[in-house]
Design an enzyme around this catalytic site. Structure first.
Site, PDB file in Angstrom:
ATOM      1  N   CYS A   1     -22.208  -3.951  -0.233  1.00 10.10           N
ATOM      2  CA  CYS A   1     -22.039  -4.958  -1.476  1.00 10.10           C
ATOM      3  C   CYS A   1     -22.672  -6.347  -1.250  1.00 10.10           C
ATOM      4  O   CYS A   1     -22.547  -7.044  -0.232  1.00 10.10           O
ATOM      5  CB  CYS A   1     -20.495  -5.065  -1.820  1.00 10.10           C
ATOM      6  SG  CYS A   1     -20.098  -6.323  -3.125  1.00 10.10           S
TER       7      CYS A   1
ATOM      8  N   CYS B   1     -23.470   0.274  -4.075  1.00  8.93           N
ATOM      9  CA  CYS B   1     -22.384   1.126  -3.800  1.00  8.93           C
ATOM     10  C   CYS B   1     -22.444   2.602  -4.066  1.00  8.93           C
ATOM     11  O   CYS B   1     -21.837   3.354  -3.483  1.00  8.93           O
ATOM     12  CB  CYS B   1     -20.989   0.403  -4.204  1.00  8.93           C
ATOM     13  SG  CYS B   1     -20.508   0.402  -5.840  1.00  8.93           S
TER      14      CYS B   1
ATOM     15  N   CYS C   1     -14.433   5.762   5.712  1.00  9.98           N
ATOM     16  CA  CYS C   1     -15.927   5.600   5.465  1.00  9.98           C
ATOM     17  C   CYS C   1     -16.098   4.021   4.719  1.00  9.98           C
ATOM     18  O   CYS C   1     -15.391   3.653   3.741  1.00  9.98           O
ATOM     19  CB  CYS C   1     -16.517   6.548   4.431  1.00  9.98           C
ATOM     20  SG  CYS C   1     -18.037   6.092   3.941  1.00  9.98           S
TER      21      CYS C   1
ATOM     22  N   CYS D   1     -19.720   1.946   0.804  1.00  9.05           N
ATOM     23  CA  CYS D   1     -19.852   1.406  -0.312  1.00  9.05           C
ATOM     24  C   CYS D   1     -19.344  -0.167  -0.211  1.00  9.05           C
ATOM     25  O   CYS D   1     -19.975  -0.888  -0.929  1.00  9.05           O
ATOM     26  CB  CYS D   1     -18.914   2.025  -1.431  1.00  9.05           C
ATOM     27  SG  CYS D   1     -17.118   2.185  -1.163  1.00  9.05           S
TER      28      CYS D   1
ATOM     29  N   CYS E   1     -26.156  -4.037 -10.464  1.00  6.74           N
ATOM     30  CA  CYS E   1     -26.382  -3.757  -9.079  1.00  6.74           C
ATOM     31  C   CYS E   1     -25.475  -2.098  -8.885  1.00  6.74           C
ATOM     32  O   CYS E   1     -24.559  -1.970  -9.580  1.00  6.74           O
ATOM     33  CB  CYS E   1     -25.639  -4.565  -8.154  1.00  6.74           C
ATOM     34  SG  CYS E   1     -25.633  -4.042  -6.419  1.00  6.74           S
TER      35      CYS E   1
ATOM     36  N   CYS F   1     -23.513   6.257  -1.408  1.00  7.67           N
ATOM     37  CA  CYS F   1     -22.275   7.195  -1.165  1.00  7.67           C
ATOM     38  C   CYS F   1     -23.026   8.779  -0.580  1.00  7.67           C
ATOM     39  O   CYS F   1     -23.703   9.248  -1.500  1.00  7.67           O
ATOM     40  CB  CYS F   1     -21.436   7.316  -2.270  1.00  7.67           C
ATOM     41  SG  CYS F   1     -20.124   8.603  -2.150  1.00  7.67           S
TER      42      CYS F   1
ATOM     43  N   ASP G   1       0.698  -1.149  -0.205  1.00  8.57           N
ATOM     44  CA  ASP G   1      -0.061  -0.044  -0.063  1.00  8.57           C
ATOM     45  C   ASP G   1       0.725   1.498  -0.041  1.00  8.57           C
ATOM     46  O   ASP G   1       0.068   2.363  -0.385  1.00  8.57           O
ATOM     47  CB  ASP G   1      -0.916   0.036   1.136  1.00  8.57           C
ATOM     48  CG  ASP G   1      -2.055   0.972   1.182  1.00  8.57           C
ATOM     49  OD1 ASP G   1      -2.364   1.404  -0.056  1.00  8.57           O
ATOM     50  OD2 ASP G   1      -2.549   1.544   2.211  1.00  8.57           O
TER      51      ASP G   1
ATOM     52  N   CYS H   1     -20.491  -7.565 -11.222  1.00  8.23           N
ATOM     53  CA  CYS H   1     -21.264  -6.505 -10.559  1.00  8.23           C
ATOM     54  C   CYS H   1     -22.703  -6.658 -11.107  1.00  8.23           C
ATOM     55  O   CYS H   1     -23.673  -6.152 -10.520  1.00  8.23           O
ATOM     56  CB  CYS H   1     -20.673  -5.041 -10.786  1.00  8.23           C
ATOM     57  SG  CYS H   1     -19.413  -4.957  -9.534  1.00  8.23           S
TER      58      CYS H   1
END
Length: 350
Positions: A253, A199, A246, A249, A196, A203, A139, A193
């Site tokens: 799922c 997400c 947060c 989203c 759908c 938001c 990361d 996905c």
């Protein structure tokens, strides 16, 4: 050396060490990444994250980061929360901290595990008289982990741009081992996905201009963690009580019905949802002590208290007005500004 056999043993070793899954791709498996990144940065959607623009060459081309690499091993580390991560949003006087930051810092935990797996890989290759080198990333390096993970078959980037897995849901970290070894690759995952929009629709700040696109400048995770200085007043009220990250989203799922429990005990929640009043009074020393070993510590006391004050302003708790007034003249301008905004909000709510 039997490369297929080595890879099979490598995956088994990764699972033995605590990873949920491991897959392999080539460094050149994401040729479209550079162009997508250029569009993202060109539209200014990276906000204050200047490091994205500064290292676009490496980020968009993993082969440029380390030309000697022949394979990229992508690994998934599950941190699935035990409860409903959205429940805290119903208690506005308490702080909402993203699930991934509830326990110990994943950078430390994942990197140590990656190094153990990497050392094993070097030793296993050397036993077969094949020299090997590795580099591990978690990361903090200019590596586009999510496109690489999709290319390796760990999951796909959903409409919220995060990685989703049919076997793990949404709650997992990614780690990468670059190696000079030629390992057999896995097939890329495809999008599941469908129609759908969960997400996108949940938001609070409308951070998705379109499916599969993110404008970080409106993302609550970016605003509470990466953004320095005052947050746009038009967005402050939309932050609610989210003071660090947060989960909205991710949490909605539908693929989370396949989420698996975290094996690493260090990810167990220890931050919780403390009262905002308890957090607003932290000075630098108290903040560092309270969040030692936590990802929260990385944003520093000033940005943290700024976020807490926005949450207090959104809480409607008039009893917190004296506390807010005590921060009017905080040495940090963004904190002082947040206190004045919070006071206006609280008075208008009373």
């Amino acid at each position: 050396m039997d490369a297929a056999g080595l890879k099979h043993r490598l995956v088994a070793k990764a699972v033995e060490e605590g990873f949920a899954a491991a897959r392999v791709c080539r460094p050149d498996a994401i040729p479209e990444a550079a162009g997508r990144l250029a569009v993202f940065v060109g539209k200014g959607r990276h906000g204050q994250m200047g490091w994205m623009a500064e290292r676009m060459g490496w980020r968009g081309d993993p082969g440029a980061l380390w030309p000697e690499a022949r394979s990229v091993v992508m690994l998934a580390e599950v941190y699935t929360p035990e409860g409903d991560p959205l429940a805290v949003l119903e208690t506005p006087e308490r702080a909402a901290v993203s699930c991934y930051a509830q326990g110990r810092d994943y950078h430390d935990l994942v990197k140590k595990r990656l190094k153990r797996v990497g050392r094993w890989l070097i030793e296993a290759a050397e036993k077969g008289s094949v020299p090997a080198e590795i580099k591990v990333f978690v990361d903090t390096a200019p590596v586009m982990e999510k496109p690489l993970a999709q290319a390796a078959g760990l999951g796909w980037q959903g409409k919220h741009t995060n990685l989703v897995s049919r076997e793990m849901g949404s709650w997992f970290f990614l780690g990468a081992i670059f190696t000079t070894l030629e390992l057999p690759v896995d097939g890329a995952e495809v999008d599941h996905c469908g129609s759908c929009r969960a997400c996108l629709d949940i938001c609070p700040t409308g951070a998705f201009p379109a499916p599969y696109q993110l404008d970080a400048r409106r993302c609550i995770s970016y605003l509470t963690i990466e953004h320095k200085g005052p947050v746009d007043e038009a967005l402050r009220g939309l932050l609610g009580n989210r003071i660090y990250g947060c989960d909205d989203c991710l949490a909605v799922c539908p693929w989370n019905k396949f989420a698996v429990a975290a094996r690493e005990k260090g990810y167990a929640a220890r931050v919780g949802a403390p009262p905002l009043a308890e957090l607003a009074v932290l000075d630098d020393a108290a903040f560092r002590a309270r969040f030692s070993g936590s990802p929260v510590k990385r944003i520093g006391r000033d940005r943290f208290v700024r976020n807490v004050l926005y949450a207090i302003g959104n809480s409607g708790e008039g009893a917190l007005i004296p506390l807010v007034e005590s921060l009017f003249f905080d040495p940090d301008p963004a904190v002082a500004d947040a206190a004045q905004w919070a006071l206006r909000r609280l008075k208008s709510a009373c």
